[in-house]
Write an enzyme that holds these catalytic residues in place. Structure first.
Site, PDB file in Angstrom:
ATOM      1  N   VAL B  14       0.671  -1.224  -0.098  1.00 38.38           N
ATOM      2  CA  VAL B  14      -0.193  -0.454   0.020  1.00 38.38           C
ATOM      3  C   VAL B  14       0.676   1.340  -0.145  1.00 38.38           C
ATOM      4  CG1 VAL B  14      -1.727   1.023   1.750  1.00 38.38           C
ATOM      5  CG2 VAL B  14      -2.343  -0.969   1.294  1.00 38.38           C
ATOM      6  N   ARG B  50      13.788  -3.496  -3.357  1.00 43.63           N
ATOM      7  CA  ARG B  50      12.834  -2.426  -4.840  1.00 43.63           C
ATOM      8  C   ARG B  50      11.339  -2.853  -4.615  1.00 43.63           C
ATOM      9  NH1 ARG B  50      16.892  -0.663  -8.350  1.00 43.63           N
ATOM     10  NH2 ARG B  50      15.096  -0.573  -9.876  1.00 43.63           N
ATOM     11  N   LYS B 105      -7.543  -1.541   9.888  1.00 44.16           N
ATOM     12  CA  LYS B 105      -8.445  -1.909  10.361  1.00 44.16           C
ATOM     13  C   LYS B 105      -8.807  -2.553  11.713  1.00 44.16           C
ATOM     14  CE  LYS B 105      -8.281  -5.106   6.367  1.00 44.16           C
ATOM     15  NZ  LYS B 105      -7.805  -4.058   5.816  1.00 44.16           N
ATOM     16  N   VAL B 132     -11.629   0.272   5.641  1.00 43.54           N
ATOM     17  CA  VAL B 132     -12.858  -0.542   5.287  1.00 43.54           C
ATOM     18  C   VAL B 132     -12.921  -0.179   3.247  1.00 43.54           C
ATOM     19  CG1 VAL B 132     -15.259  -0.923   5.621  1.00 43.54           C
ATOM     20  CG2 VAL B 132     -13.769   0.288   7.259  1.00 43.54           C
ATOM     21  N   GLY B 187      -2.010 -16.131  -4.596  1.00 41.79           N
ATOM     22  CA  GLY B 187      -2.489 -14.590  -3.877  1.00 41.79           C
ATOM     23  C   GLY B 187      -4.311 -14.113  -3.249  1.00 41.79           C
ATOM     24  N   LYS B 205     -13.613  -4.880   9.958  1.00 41.91           N
ATOM     25  CA  LYS B 205     -14.435  -4.021   9.028  1.00 41.91           C
ATOM     26  C   LYS B 205     -15.878  -3.360   9.794  1.00 41.91           C
ATOM     27  CE  LYS B 205     -12.027  -5.423   5.369  1.00 41.91           C
ATOM     28  NZ  LYS B 205     -11.974  -6.507   4.451  1.00 41.91           N
ATOM     29  N   GLY B 302      -6.543  -4.887  -2.477  1.00 40.79           N
ATOM     30  CA  GLY B 302      -5.328  -3.986  -3.693  1.00 40.79           C
ATOM     31  C   GLY B 302      -4.945  -3.363  -3.428  1.00 40.79           C
TER      32      GLY B 302
END
Lengths: 434, 434
Positions: B14, B50, B105, B132, B187, B205, B302
């Protein structure tokens, strides 16, 4: 307790909804706002008629200017609708540095640019969450939730009346005229249904959304608009057999720096979420470059959903006023100096569904497909429905992606064939949005 | 140009997405914000690895405190995840009156009350849109779009991994273990899948959403949680035959002043929009007293969807800082002093699906239905699948609304019958949400 004073112009359905909501959720609003929303004046041409809310009669007036000129009023809430009178009052409000909340999509789609710029110049708020899809917080999502994203496309069902008619036609296999008459009887459609069924209302909403999403003013007359009157029960049936549903879509896409903006009925795959959006509901996909596809769904109209959106704007502006007088509340959308360059419809690419009514005799199909072929249109499938020697039967064709101009040229040629008995129905096919 | 300086803690998936998005949409962000977002420092335990973004190596540090203590940094973005370290850094950030953005969360669902209160006391912002459902602007919708509404219920699919597993089981008619293994290989599921498949992540959540929606802290341990491990391919098949799909739902409802909060798999009617939400997507219904049912749909996780939400919070806080230093940006949620009173699960009412594996001999059905009847549970339908004399066959039962405690008592009695060969599968049936 600190308070914000509002003046409401227009005490019709939405106006009484706003009053009712502020009254019923008063404690909740005070807690969330840390202050009070006080309705100081309400103007309407008719202040005698009884509404479904109780208000102190002394706050009612037939003189809108008295509300606009009241120095104690911080926020003007315009719920009159229409163009001329509403425009005049919105101008008067902004000229007096009052914050403005409006649910008026017709006005914003034609005079939005002026109002946004005036509000920006005067550093006042302009809230219009209620102007698009009632209570669905779409404007807010576009301005704040997607602030980090470049919007790629907006594809949605934004007119509840059309969606009710098309859903009912699909479920009950009845014709347009009959379902429209029923919708009118139930109050889901106006006596003059043109604004809805001819796609105009959808274009108004698309104008507002696209201008916001792409940061450039999209002139209303650059939006290609088709309605749903030409859709026959048989088209809905053939679409279903092919795995599609027919919906009226509002579409704006930015691709390679070019913008498409159009409202028309379209076939969408039955497994797309939009295909399951029934009745008077609205649903809009927004695709951002980082966030991907989002969809927002809810009631796009109605007294209380619209009131919910109006009051959310009032509260957002009031938060700024109460806690920080210099805060701007709901800043006007940022719009570039230059108007958006909208692609000519003739250059837009799409897949198509055609229903050609042709006399059932040898060689007809070859003439029709010959015309399409010579206009660079290739065919996915052809189904000839039924056999009635020497009488017209439908030929249903799905095409690969083609250019609109080529399709229009083909249609003119096809409809001039002596074997073709009526105007060909041509609908676009939109891909799965996610 | 004015600028806001941010410090990022955690340079994982993220974190790199946030950096990438700020870099790629720099011009757009500057235009929308009227200023720059400058990434001043990034801390991570590993600054050698990297990433898929280029950053000036001199802004990287392994010393998070150096970032937290940098007086030039206005906003700390916590993207470490987990509990202890993240909690310590969030406390440090707030203690220095820095604004905080977090996607964590797990942390908010356990220590949110402390963080919200500290932020409120110090009058700094705390943005957690990304905590969330990734990029779906649900937190913002709840705080702003629905500010005029009393929220009645939240019902949603909030875990993409479980939805992927259940959708794949439904489409390919394969068993849970096989599909989970495949999801792990792709994954979509962690090596240790418990957080997802046991419903814990969904409960995190729901805790955040319910606390926000109802304005009272919902203790995480008061949320009833069941996962999806016990769901057999046959349950999905029987549900389908009955016109339902099985989804893992997070549900919070307020009815007559009583709050229900629960996560469990449920049968939902196949024509409900949630039934069409496939793959890793999330979708959440929020019902407000004025606005009615809204639904929000998108990618719940994602790199880039989550980054989109993180950056939207940064921009919202930055707007306040740049244009009006006294503005609060993203105010912490308003939460009452008293914790929410969550109903005991044993008192919750629901309809049920049961799959009882019983020896196929006369009198079995009467014993099973006798137990249900004596516990005040009435039956909608019973289907006995297949016939294998003297071996166990499934008896599939749908019930009318009943009380959970009565159902649990019945299940204990049924599973003790000598003719019942394995633990009965019991799933709740949720009505159409709109």
């Amino acid at each position: 307790m600190k308070s914000v004073q509002i003046g409401i112009l227009g005490f019709g359905t939405v106006g009484s909804g706003v009053v009712k909501l502020i009254q019923e959720n008063r404690a909740l609003l005070e807690q969330r706002l840390g202050g009070q929303v006080v309705i100081r004046r309400i103007a309407d041409t008719d202040i005698q008629r009884r509404r479904n809310v109780d208000v102190d009669q002394t706050i009612l007036t037939t003189d809108a200017m008295a509300v606009l000129e009241d120095p104690k009023i911080d926020i003007i809430v315009e719920l009159i609708g229409g163009y001329d009178v509403a425009l005049r009052f919105c101008r008067e409000a902004l000229a007096r540095n009052k914050h403005l909340v409006t649910a008026n999509k017709a006005l914003l789609s034609t005079h939005g640019l002026e109002l946004y710029r005036t509000a920006a110049a005067r550093r006042v708020s302009i809230g219009f969450e209620a102007s698009v899809c009632g209570g669905i917080p779409l404007i807010r999502a576009m301005k704040e939730g997607l602030v980090a994203d470049r919007v790629r496309s907006i594809v949605g069902i934004v007119n509840g009346t059309c969606n009710y008619i098309l859903t009912t036609m699909t479920d009950s296999r009845r014709p347009f005229a009959e379902v429209l008459a029923e919708a009118q009887a139930h109050g889901y459609a106006e006596a003059n249904p043109s604004l809805d069924v001819d796609g105009i209302d959808s274009a108004h909403k698309l104008q507002i959304l696209a201008t916001l999403a792409f940061g450039a003013y999209v002139p209303l007359d650059r939006i290609h608009v088709e309605g749903i009157r030409q859709i026959d029960a048989s088209d809905i049936e053939y679409a279903r057999e092919l795995g599609y549903r027919i919906k009226l879509l509002a579409i704006a896409k930015q691709l390679n720096g070019e913008l498409e903006a159009r409202v028309h009925p379209a076939l969408i795959p039955e497994d797309d979420l939009l295909a399951s959006v029934g009745g008077v509901h609205n649903a809009v996909y927004v695709v951002g470059d980082a966030v991907g596809s989002l969809m927002f769904y809810g009631r796009g109209a109605g007294q209380m959903p619209t009131a919910s959106a109006v009051v959310s704007d009032i509260v957002e502006i009031a938060r700024g006023l109460l806690h920080d007088p210099s805060a701007r509340g709901v800043p006007p959308p940022q719009i570039s100096e230059a108007e958006a360059e909208v692609k000519e419809m003739a250059t837009v690419r799409s897949c198509y569904y055609l229903r050609i009514m042709a006399i059932d005799k040898p060689g007809v199909l070859s003439r029709v497909t010959g015309i399409l072929g010579s206009n660079n249109i290739s065919i996915v499938s052809v189904i000839q429905k039924g056999r009635h020697e020497q009488s017209a039967v439908p030929i249903v064709i799905l095409t690969h992606e083609a250019v609109e101009g080529d399709m229009q040229r083909s249609l003119r040629a096809i409809d001039q064939l002596d074997v073709v008995s009526e105007k060909t129905v041509c609908l676009r096919v939109e891909g799965v949005t996610d």
